[in-house]
Design a protein around this motif. Structure first.
Motif, PDB file in Angstrom:
ATOM      1  N   UNK A 127      -4.163   0.300   5.824  1.00 53.68           N
ATOM      2  CA  UNK A 127      -3.458   1.477   6.334  1.00 53.68           C
ATOM      3  C   UNK A 127      -1.939   1.359   6.202  1.00 53.68           C
ATOM      4  N   UNK A 128      -1.439   0.117   5.983  1.00 58.09           N
ATOM      5  CA  UNK A 128       0.006  -0.082   5.921  1.00 58.09           C
ATOM      6  C   UNK A 128       0.497  -0.674   4.602  1.00 58.09           C
ATOM      7  N   UNK A 129      -0.430  -1.107   3.762  1.00 57.06           N
ATOM      8  CA  UNK A 129      -0.038  -1.871   2.585  1.00 57.06           C
ATOM      9  C   UNK A 129       0.842  -1.075   1.624  1.00 57.06           C
ATOM     10  N   UNK A 130       0.700   0.256   1.579  1.00 56.50           N
ATOM     11  CA  UNK A 130       1.512   1.067   0.669  1.00 56.50           C
ATOM     12  C   UNK A 130       2.997   0.939   0.966  1.00 56.50           C
ATOM     13  N   UNK A 131       3.339   0.675   2.220  1.00 51.74           N
ATOM     14  CA  UNK A 131       4.740   0.541   2.604  1.00 51.74           C
ATOM     15  C   UNK A 131       5.369  -0.741   2.073  1.00 51.74           C
ATOM     16  N   UNK A 132       4.536  -1.680   1.608  1.00 51.83           N
ATOM     17  CA  UNK A 132       5.036  -2.987   1.184  1.00 51.83           C
ATOM     18  C   UNK A 132       5.180  -3.120  -0.321  1.00 51.83           C
TER      19      UNK A 132
END
Length: 206
Positions: A127-132
């Protein structure tokens, strides 16, 4: 085609081995994370024949490996040659200049990562990996991205899963010393592999 296959297997041997060494060390240093990864693989059904389906059911183990690759990227530096003179933010780059980018330092930069030196696999929650993605390059990027990235991830996920099923990992080594050669290597890291059956360990599946 033969050249591509040779690169896939030869270049992917040492880097993958180093990445696994760092991953096992980090799991040994963080027993609560190791336990969570073990619980994930312990839930799997015996006799799973579809390897891709098996791998897809191990997202936390994948996150453990991705976080290890952030802290200790085997391809810790990327080099490029300027084929023409260029200018970047007012700095002139002459033609044929060798440009080095430190992936190791980028992955630990406090501007891009919270607690950058901490081992936190939850950073790579889907759910958060795209931000990295803008700051994470364990396999490089662009047209020269590592040709074996998916192959390497698949074999590492399978290896970690199979090891954790059979062994409990611990270590007395406090910090890992790195040896930056062609790839990033660990120095004098000692990990104890204890068969889970020998310590009477049973999965606590919830």
């Amino acid at each position: 085609l033969i050249d591509e296959v040779l690169i896939l297997f030869t270049a992917g041997h040492e880097t993958t081995a180093n990445a696994l060494s760092f991953t096992f060390f980090l799991l040994a240093k963080h027993p609560e994370i190791q336990e969570k990864a073990f619980q994930e693989v312990a839930r799997m059904q015996e006799g799973e024949n579809d390897l891709m389906a098996y791998i897809s059911k191990l997202p936390f183990i994948k996150q453990c490996i991705e976080e290890a690759l952030r802290l200790y990227p085997p391809a810790y530096i990327i080099d490029r040659v300027a084929i023409e003179e260029d200018e970047v933010e007012g700095r002139v780059i002459p033609r044929n200049t060798l440009i080095l980018m430190s992936i190791y330092e980028l992955h630990r930069h406090s501007q891009f990562w919270d607690s950058p030196n901490a081992y936190r696999p939850e950073r790579f929650d889907p759910d958060h990996v795209k931000d990295l993605q803008e700051y994470y390059y364990p396999f490089g990027a662009g047209p020269r991205m590592c040709v074996g990235n998916n192959f390497a991830m698949y074999e590492m996920i399978l290896t970690v899963a199979e090891i954790l099923k059979k062994y409990y990992l611990n270590t007395d080594t406090e910090t890992v010393e790195i040896n930056p050669l062609i790839s990033l290597k660990p120095k004098e890291v000692f990990i104890r592999f204890t068969e889970r059956e020998n310590i009477g360990y049973k999965a606590k599946i919830q």
